[in-house]
Design an enzyme around this catalytic site. Structure first.
Site, PDB file in Angstrom:
ATOM      1  N   GLU A 118      29.565 -62.249 -41.614  1.00  0.00           N
ATOM      2  CA  GLU A 118      30.152 -61.687 -42.832  1.00  0.00           C
ATOM      3  C   GLU A 118      30.215 -60.169 -42.760  1.00  0.00           C
ATOM      4  O   GLU A 118      31.192 -59.557 -43.179  1.00  0.00           O
ATOM      5  CB  GLU A 118      29.305 -62.110 -44.035  1.00  0.00           C
ATOM      6  CG  GLU A 118      29.778 -61.547 -45.363  1.00  0.00           C
ATOM      7  CD  GLU A 118      28.931 -62.045 -46.517  1.00  0.00           C
ATOM      8  OE1 GLU A 118      29.447 -62.102 -47.649  1.00  0.00           O
ATOM      9  OE2 GLU A 118      27.744 -62.380 -46.303  1.00  0.00           O
ATOM     10  N   GLU A 159      26.017 -70.217 -52.377  1.00  0.00           N
ATOM     11  CA  GLU A 159      27.391 -69.833 -52.747  1.00  0.00           C
ATOM     12  C   GLU A 159      28.336 -70.932 -52.277  1.00  0.00           C
ATOM     13  O   GLU A 159      28.685 -71.817 -53.031  1.00  0.00           O
ATOM     14  CB  GLU A 159      27.736 -68.471 -52.138  1.00  0.00           C
ATOM     15  CG  GLU A 159      28.914 -67.792 -52.790  1.00  0.00           C
ATOM     16  CD  GLU A 159      28.989 -66.329 -52.383  1.00  0.00           C
ATOM     17  OE1 GLU A 159      30.087 -65.763 -52.524  1.00  0.00           O
ATOM     18  OE2 GLU A 159      27.984 -65.741 -51.932  1.00  0.00           O
TER      19      GLU A 159
END
Length: 944
Positions: free
Chosen positions: A740, A464
């Site tokens: 995260e 990502e």
């Protein structure tokens, strides 16, 4: 100490004399022992020209001289006078170099017949210098990533140049003074090229696909000025030679790099090399994006680290622990037989325990291989380091290391972690008396360092690594305090604005936008609002109003688009929304399905951004626009209250995030109702066991909202919670960066089952801004810290706390410590500023520059609470941390190993539920054990 000019800088970089503008604005700071020192005038000198400016301005002052021409070098000096009639000596000269090209004549070149997609290449040319050289300047860039060398020497220390921008519209170029590298006679200019971000295969819930192109290309031009006044330019184009048979076989941001030392071409970038066997480089005839000189700090090597522990995986690979989750790559020093292949894999966490056969946890990487391979040439000691990739890792495993395993070899430098990042100047610090809190803050710093690499990434390890807008706007206040991110984020905002313009006002989910159809399906609250929020943060922290003027059109276009999506009531209820993304109560693989209604998040952001854009419009003189936007904001604010907030202060969505947004965004203007909303937020936080129950959006504002409504104690309980989910839980299990997910690693050591599990993600670290501004009490009362605010709010768990920030005017500090009989509050205010002080005892006043100290009497401690028993309410249990620990310790020790988890997961800590009620399925022995634990909880020495 006599007053003196401490710093003199030109926008926006401080790592180089290079400036990207012919009229760079100037800033300076002054140090002085004179209390209340204030500037009355300043004189700037360039050569024999002196320009005098009256007044206080010392930050981003307009260039007062004739514009610089491309390549020009000059020096500027400064002296200033104070309102007391004293003046400083002239400052040291500030060297300036107009490092922008007068024009671009270079053409993009590439391999003529590449054999594979994204094939790395070596590009070269030679030329003759036949007379004395005055100066030589190299400009270079790539649709890809490139290292430039001249006569076999690198031209600089930059990494992954030119970084990543929206390649279709904008391409940054680099500049280096290479005069010292030139020689009489033959010279050689070399470019080592790879695909980098340009050829990467991007995907988020989509099939991997190259977005920009299949092959990289490079541009370079060397401008040589001779002593006789002649100028020659050596530029990419016809006459360059190319080879695809260099040592870098393949390279990718996600995949890693394959290096084969048997393919090293000795002297390929040096004079005298015979390139007859190389093919002519292909000159690519295509329209190029706008070429811009660099304004942001480049990516560099930040530091190197040795492993702290060495073991083996269960599969037999060498396993190294560097003790810190970092972003970068490995550097190997190895000796072995020709053809030996050494394979290095990277991961942030392990599956299993280190030293007990643990393996790298590779599932969080998804499709990113994050693997580097090195094939030895076999000709003695060899050094390997990938050039055009980076990884996020704490652990690496190595397969194929030649010879016997020797732990001393690794700890003595055979393997180093090379830490990379955009070379941002550190500007902010925080320290307190609690080691866990300090480690958490250090985790925030490391997370920023790793993710702010070329663009503000969401994560540095998996497939990502995108410039997500939501993460960036939520973390921007923290980032701007800790590091000088102004130029870095402004450069990124330019890409965001270009992408928005292409989409007709819609702000994509990330910039650069490489996934059309996914990132641009419609406006998304909190993410698209970055185009308004981030410029505002930059302007407030730096005092630079030009950033508002530059991005105001994007702010206006965004809010107008959002206003067009309102329903008849004035609410934003349509479209795809990410809402309070990663609410810990959302299903692991459905992170947008949190408990807070998407309409609440969307409409709250609509009101906030409309107001913010109106404020910017008024500051820029667009008064009619400002009035219109304030009217629209008020319509939606009233609709929000009617739809979501009851007269008693309860909300239709009874969650931490709902209340926190309502308070932090000032959506309630009635003081009584606002107090009720704040009280309910505190109730909900306690109901949830003082565990965080917010996703990315709510986390950024919940501590601020509690503090603003008089519930600092509840914010403190949230902050110091160590059970999952909480800020400190990851610290207790060894985290060295911010995760995260709140529970990326479960208490049993297993990975969260969700598809997204990054262990380096900035957003949940946004609470650090509250530590700086509220707990230590240091913030800007006026843009750029022209007026500083000192307003510390001591926490009961801390003995001291302090924050320091290098403001545009110089260092500022605020802090406090407990002393006998009260608090000592201290502050340092930079010269040429003043400060508004709000002490914990209610005193309010203004002070001038200098070092200050005040003593504050603390109020009497709260009376002791009654003992907690089984008949006490769950709320009383939550309010007594010692009893809470004892209670769950007793349950965990019982034979029914599921009971403690079940009670913890289902508990509601409210006044109407007794502890006995929560133990409805417990047997008599367990009830007795729990009662005994509560009765003796405060008898244990050292508890309170």
């Amino acid at each position: 100490m006599p007053s003196r000019v401490t710093t003199l800088t030109a926008e926006l970089r401080v790592d180089s004399a290079a400036v990207a503008s012919p009229t760079p604005r100037l800033s300076w700071t002054v140090s002085s022992s004179e209390p209340g020192w204030r500037q009355e005038w300043a004189e700037l000198r360039r050569g024999t020209e002196v320009v005098r400016r009256e007044g206080r301005d010392s930050v981003l002052v307009d260039w007062p001289f004739a514009p610089l021409s491309a390549g020009e070098r000059t020096e500027v000096q400064l002296r200033v006078g104070s309102t007391d009639g004293h003046e400083t000596p002239w400052s040291a000269p500030l060297p300036l170099w107009a490092a922008f090209a007068p024009e671009w004549v270079a053409k993009p070149i590439a391999l003529a017949d590449p054999e594979t997609p994204a094939q790395p290449a070596l590009l070269r040319t030679s030329f003759v210098v036949d007379r004395p050289v005055r100066s030589a300047t190299l400009h270079w860039t790539a649709l890809g990533v490139v290292d430039a060398s001249l006569n076999g020497s690198p031209v600089d220390d930059l990494v992954l140049t030119p970084g990543w921008t929206s390649y279709r519209e904008r391409l940054v170029y680099e500049t280096a003074d290479v005069t010292a590298l030139l020689r009489d006679g033959e010279n050689a200019l070399g470019l080592s090229l790879a695909g980098g971000w340009y050829t990467e295969e991007y995907h988020v819930l989509t099939a991997p696909k190259r977005f920009y192109g299949d092959q990289p290309r490079a541009l370079a031009q060397l401008r040589i000025e001779f002593e006789d006044g002649c100028v020659r330019t050596v530029a990419t184009g016809d006459g360059w030679r190319a080879s695809g048979q260099g040592p870098i076989v393949a390279s990718g941001i996600y995949a890693g790099e394959q290096v084969d030392a048997r393919r090293v071409v000795p002297g390929w970038d040096a004079p005298g090399f015979d390139d007859a066997a190389w093919a002519a480089a292909s000159v690519v005839d295509e329209a190029m994006p706008v070429l811009e000189p660099r304004i942001a700090p480049p990516v560099r090597e930040i530091e190197r680290m040795l492993p702290i522990a060495i073991s083996h995986t269960g599969s037999g690979r060498v396993l190294l622990d560097f003790g810190q989750n970092v972003v970068g790559r490995l550097r190997l020093r190895v000796r072995g037989r020709r053809g030996t292949v050494v394979t290095v894999r990277h991961a942030e966490v392990l599956e299993g325990a280190f030293g007990e056969g643990a393996e790298l946890a590779l599932r969080p990487l998804r499709l990113a291989s994050a693997t580097d391979t090195f094939t030895l040439a076999g000709d003695g000691p060899e050094v390997f380091e990938p050039r055009f990739t980076f990884h996020g890792f704490r652990y690496v495993d190595i397969d194929g290391w030649p010879g016997e395993f020797d732990p001393d070899e690794f700890v003595n430098g055979a393997v180093e972690a090379v830490v990379l990042g955009s070379d941002l100047r550190r500007t902010g610090w925080f320290e307190a008396s609690d080691p866990l809190l300090n480690r958490f803050h250090e985790n925030v710093v490391w997370t920023l360092r790793g993710n702010y690499l070329a663009v503000p990434q969401d994560c540095p390890q998996r497939d990502e690594r995108l410039g997500w807008t939501g993460d960036t706007q939520l973390f921007a206040p923290t980032a701007e305090f800790l590091f000088d991110c102004h130029a870095f984020l402004r450069s990124w905002l330019r890409d965001l604005a270009l992408e928005q313009r292409r989409l007709g006002g819609l702000v994509p989910l990330f910039a650069p936008d490489v996934l059309p159809g996914f990132s641009d399906r419609g406006p998304v609250a909190a993410w698209g609002d970055a185009i308004a929020i981030v410029p505002h943060v930059l302007a407030d922290s730096s005092g630079d109003t030009s950033v508002l003027a530059e991005f105001y059109p994007g702010m206006r276009d965004w809010i107008d688009l959002v206003l067009s999506h309102r329903d008849a009531e004035g609410l934003w209820t349509s479209g795809r929304q990410l809402a309070d993304w990663l609410d810990p109560n959302a299903p692991p693989n459905a992170p947008s399905r949190g408990r807070t209604d998407t309409d609440i998040v969307a409409t709250a952001y609509l009101v906030r951004t409309a107001r913010l854009t109106a404020d910017v419009a008024r500051r820029l003189g667009h008064h009619a626009e400002a009035d219109r936007l304030l009217t629209e904001a008020e319509v939606s604010r009233r609709a929000y209250l009617d739809a979501f907030v009851t007269p008693t202060g309860r909300m239709m969505c009874d969650t931490q995030t709902a209340y926190a947004l309502t308070i932090a965004f000032d959506l309630v203007d009635d003081p009584r109702l606002r107090r009720r909303v704040g009280d309910r937020l505190a109730f909900v936080v306690r109901r949830d066991g003082y565990r965080i129950a917010t996703g990315l959006v709510g986390t950024a504002v919940i501590a601020q909202a509690l503090t603003a409504t008089g519930h600092l104690d509840a914010a403190e309980r949230l902050l110091f919670q160590t059970e999952s989910p909480s800020w400190l839980y990851p610290v207790t299990v060894g985290a060295t960066t911010v995760w995260e997910r709140w529970d990326g690693l479960r208490p049993d050591g297993s990975l969260n089952p969700g598809a997204m599990i990054s262990f380096s993600h900035v957003a949940l670290g946004s609470v650090a801004a509250w530590l700086h501004t509220e707990i230590a009490g240091l913030s800007a009362a006026e843009p750029g810290y022209r007026v500083v605010r000192i307003a510390p709010k001591p926490l009961a768990r801390l003995g001291h706390a302090r924050a320091r920030h290098d403001t545009p005017y110089g260092p500022a500090e605020s802090g406090w410590e407990r002393i006998d009989g009260g608090l000592r509050v201290f502050a340092e205010i930079p010269a040429n500023t003043t400060a508004l002080v709000a002490l914990p005892d209610g005193r309010r006043f203004e002070v001038g520059a200098g070092v200050h100290e005040w003593t504050v009497a603390e109020t009497d401690a709260a009376p002791p609470r009654p003992p907690v028993t089984l008949e006490s309410s769950m709320a009383e249990l939550a309010d007594d941390p010692t009893a809470h620990r004892a209670f769950f310790g007793a349950l965990t020790a019982r034979p029914n190993r599921f009971l403690a988890g079940a009670v913890s997961s289902n508990a509601l800590y409210t006044p109407g539920r007794s502890i006995r009620d929560a133990l409805v399925f417990a047997d008599e022995a367990t009830l007795a054990a729990a009662a005994d634990a509560l009765a003796t909880a405060h008898d244990v020495k050292g508890t309170s």
